[in-house]
Design a protein around this motif. Structure first.
Motif, PDB file in Angstrom:
ATOM      1  N   TYR A   1      25.360  55.424 -31.489  1.00  0.00           N
ATOM      2  CA  TYR A   1      24.529  54.297 -31.072  1.00  0.00           C
ATOM      3  C   TYR A   1      25.310  53.011 -30.872  1.00  0.00           C
ATOM      4  N   TYR A   2      26.450  52.862 -31.535  1.00  0.00           N
ATOM      5  CA  TYR A   2      27.241  51.656 -31.317  1.00  0.00           C
ATOM      6  C   TYR A   2      28.368  51.927 -30.323  1.00  0.00           C
ATOM      7  N   VAL A   3      29.246  52.865 -30.657  1.00  0.00           N
ATOM      8  CA  VAL A   3      30.420  53.081 -29.806  1.00  0.00           C
ATOM      9  C   VAL A   3      30.017  53.647 -28.440  1.00  0.00           C
ATOM     10  N   CYS A   4      29.267  54.742 -28.436  1.00  0.00           N
ATOM     11  CA  CYS A   4      28.930  55.391 -27.161  1.00  0.00           C
ATOM     12  C   CYS A   4      27.975  54.559 -26.316  1.00  0.00           C
ATOM     13  N   LEU A   5      26.877  54.099 -26.919  1.00  0.00           N
ATOM     14  CA  LEU A   5      25.867  53.405 -26.118  1.00  0.00           C
ATOM     15  C   LEU A   5      26.168  51.924 -25.926  1.00  0.00           C
ATOM     16  N   GLN A   6      26.475  51.229 -27.010  1.00  0.00           N
ATOM     17  CA  GLN A   6      26.663  49.792 -26.867  1.00  0.00           C
ATOM     18  C   GLN A   6      28.041  49.429 -26.333  1.00  0.00           C
ATOM     19  N   VAL A   7      29.074  50.065 -26.821  1.00  0.00           N
ATOM     20  CA  VAL A   7      30.411  49.695 -26.357  1.00  0.00           C
ATOM     21  C   VAL A   7      30.703  50.332 -25.001  1.00  0.00           C
ATOM     22  N   VAL A   8      30.656  51.666 -24.951  1.00  0.00           N
ATOM     23  CA  VAL A   8      31.002  52.340 -23.696  1.00  0.00           C
ATOM     24  C   VAL A   8      29.914  52.119 -22.644  1.00  0.00           C
ATOM     25  N   GLY A   9      28.653  52.325 -23.013  1.00  0.00           N
ATOM     26  CA  GLY A   9      27.565  52.171 -22.046  1.00  0.00           C
ATOM     27  C   GLY A   9      27.475  50.772 -21.463  1.00  0.00           C
ATOM     28  N   VAL A  10      27.557  49.778 -22.327  1.00  0.00           N
ATOM     29  CA  VAL A  10      27.412  48.394 -21.862  1.00  0.00           C
ATOM     30  C   VAL A  10      28.721  47.849 -21.299  1.00  0.00           C
ATOM     31  N   GLU A  11      29.791  47.987 -22.036  1.00  0.00           N
ATOM     32  CA  GLU A  11      31.046  47.351 -21.627  1.00  0.00           C
ATOM     33  C   GLU A  11      31.783  48.099 -20.519  1.00  0.00           C
ATOM     34  N   TRP A  12      31.683  49.414 -20.492  1.00  0.00           N
ATOM     35  CA  TRP A  12      32.418  50.170 -19.469  1.00  0.00           C
ATOM     36  C   TRP A  12      31.538  50.486 -18.264  1.00  0.00           C
ATOM     37  N   PHE A  13      30.319  50.976 -18.531  1.00  0.00           N
ATOM     38  CA  PHE A  13      29.444  51.398 -17.439  1.00  0.00           C
ATOM     39  C   PHE A  13      28.423  50.327 -17.036  1.00  0.00           C
ATOM     40  N   ASP A  14      28.505  49.153 -17.612  1.00  0.00           N
ATOM     41  CA  ASP A  14      27.674  48.012 -17.211  1.00  0.00           C
ATOM     42  C   ASP A  14      26.172  48.303 -17.338  1.00  0.00           C
ATOM     43  N   MET A  15      25.801  49.106 -18.336  1.00  0.00           N
ATOM     44  CA  MET A  15      24.416  49.521 -18.518  1.00  0.00           C
ATOM     45  C   MET A  15      23.463  48.334 -18.634  1.00  0.00           C
ATOM     46  N   ASP A  16      23.905  47.251 -19.242  1.00  0.00           N
ATOM     47  CA  ASP A  16      23.027  46.105 -19.453  1.00  0.00           C
ATOM     48  C   ASP A  16      22.611  45.424 -18.149  1.00  0.00           C
ATOM     49  N   GLU A  17      23.279  45.748 -17.064  1.00  0.00           N
ATOM     50  CA  GLU A  17      22.918  45.185 -15.758  1.00  0.00           C
ATOM     51  C   GLU A  17      21.781  45.964 -15.086  1.00  0.00           C
ATOM     52  N   SER A  18      21.459  47.130 -15.599  1.00  0.00           N
ATOM     53  CA  SER A  18      20.394  47.934 -15.018  1.00  0.00           C
ATOM     54  C   SER A  18      19.035  47.447 -15.517  1.00  0.00           C
ATOM     55  N   GLN A  19      18.107  47.266 -14.591  1.00  0.00           N
ATOM     56  CA  GLN A  19      16.761  46.855 -14.968  1.00  0.00           C
ATOM     57  C   GLN A  19      15.935  48.043 -15.458  1.00  0.00           C
ATOM     58  N   ILE A  20      16.358  49.264 -15.148  1.00  0.00           N
ATOM     59  CA  ILE A  20      15.579  50.459 -15.466  1.00  0.00           C
ATOM     60  C   ILE A  20      16.219  51.278 -16.585  1.00  0.00           C
ATOM     61  N   TRP A  21      17.500  51.534 -16.486  1.00  0.00           N
ATOM     62  CA  TRP A  21      18.183  52.470 -17.394  1.00  0.00           C
ATOM     63  C   TRP A  21      19.063  51.725 -18.390  1.00  0.00           C
ATOM     64  N   ASN A  22      18.457  50.815 -19.133  1.00  0.00           N
ATOM     65  CA  ASN A  22      19.184  49.989 -20.088  1.00  0.00           C
ATOM     66  C   ASN A  22      18.551  50.164 -21.467  1.00  0.00           C
ATOM     67  N   ILE A  23      19.271  50.792 -22.384  1.00  0.00           N
ATOM     68  CA  ILE A  23      18.746  50.945 -23.744  1.00  0.00           C
ATOM     69  C   ILE A  23      19.629  50.218 -24.758  1.00  0.00           C
TER      70      ILE A  23
END
Length: 169
Positions: free
Chosen positions: A123-145
């Protein structure tokens, strides 16, 4: 409850909180196995970066292979199963040693601690670090957890600290 000491209450609270988090893990596992396509779709969109703003500077990071999406999702599922099993076994050990000596009860925490560390990795390394920082997940309006994952980490970290502290006598 008149005969319940503070020490016993602390031991029970550690075991009950671990049982609660184990239950969460079971629900996550059931969801992933019974509704594989929904979470797979999430993983695919995050890895593909197809719902984030167009940024040519980082678009090389996208993984567009459905085969890799499935493999990465199965790694996540495997880690979720692992943390849940460790947490369940750890919860069992805590209840089994609830009336044991302070040292034995403290030693019974090992499996729970391992489970919580695996959960932090997900939940921290995979989703918050890799998902947000590498794959820019936080920029998605739909697929952002990002916020959902943060709330889980906000529960796990204090639980890990509370559990690991040797307050029992």
């Amino acid at each position: 409850m008149n005969h319940l000491t503070t020490d016993q209450l602390i031991r029970y609270s550690k075991a009950v909180l671990m049982a609660s988090f184990s239950f969460f893990g079971l629900l996550v596992m059931v969801g992933n196995f019974t509704d594989y396509p929904t979470n797979y779709e999430y993983v695919g969109h995050v890895l593909s970066m197809d719902t984030t703003r167009e940024n040519t500077n980082i678009s090389y990071r996208a993984i567009r292979s459905p085969m890799l999406h499935h493999r990465i999702y199965w790694i996540i599922i495997t880690l979720e199963v692992m943390y849940t099993v460790y947490c369940l076994m750890g919860t069992y050990q805590l209840f089994k040693h609830i009336n044991a000596s302070a040292d034995d009860f403290h030693e019974a925490k090992k499996l729970s601690i391992v489970g919580l560390l695996i959960a932090i990795f997900i939940y921290y390394v995979c989703l918050q670090v890799v998902g947000v920082e590498w794959f820019d997940m936080d920029e998605s309006q739909i697929w952002n957890i990002k916020d959902w994952a943060r709330h889980i980490v906000d529960f796990i970290v204090p639980l890990l600290i509370f559990l690991a502290l040797k307050t029992e006598r």
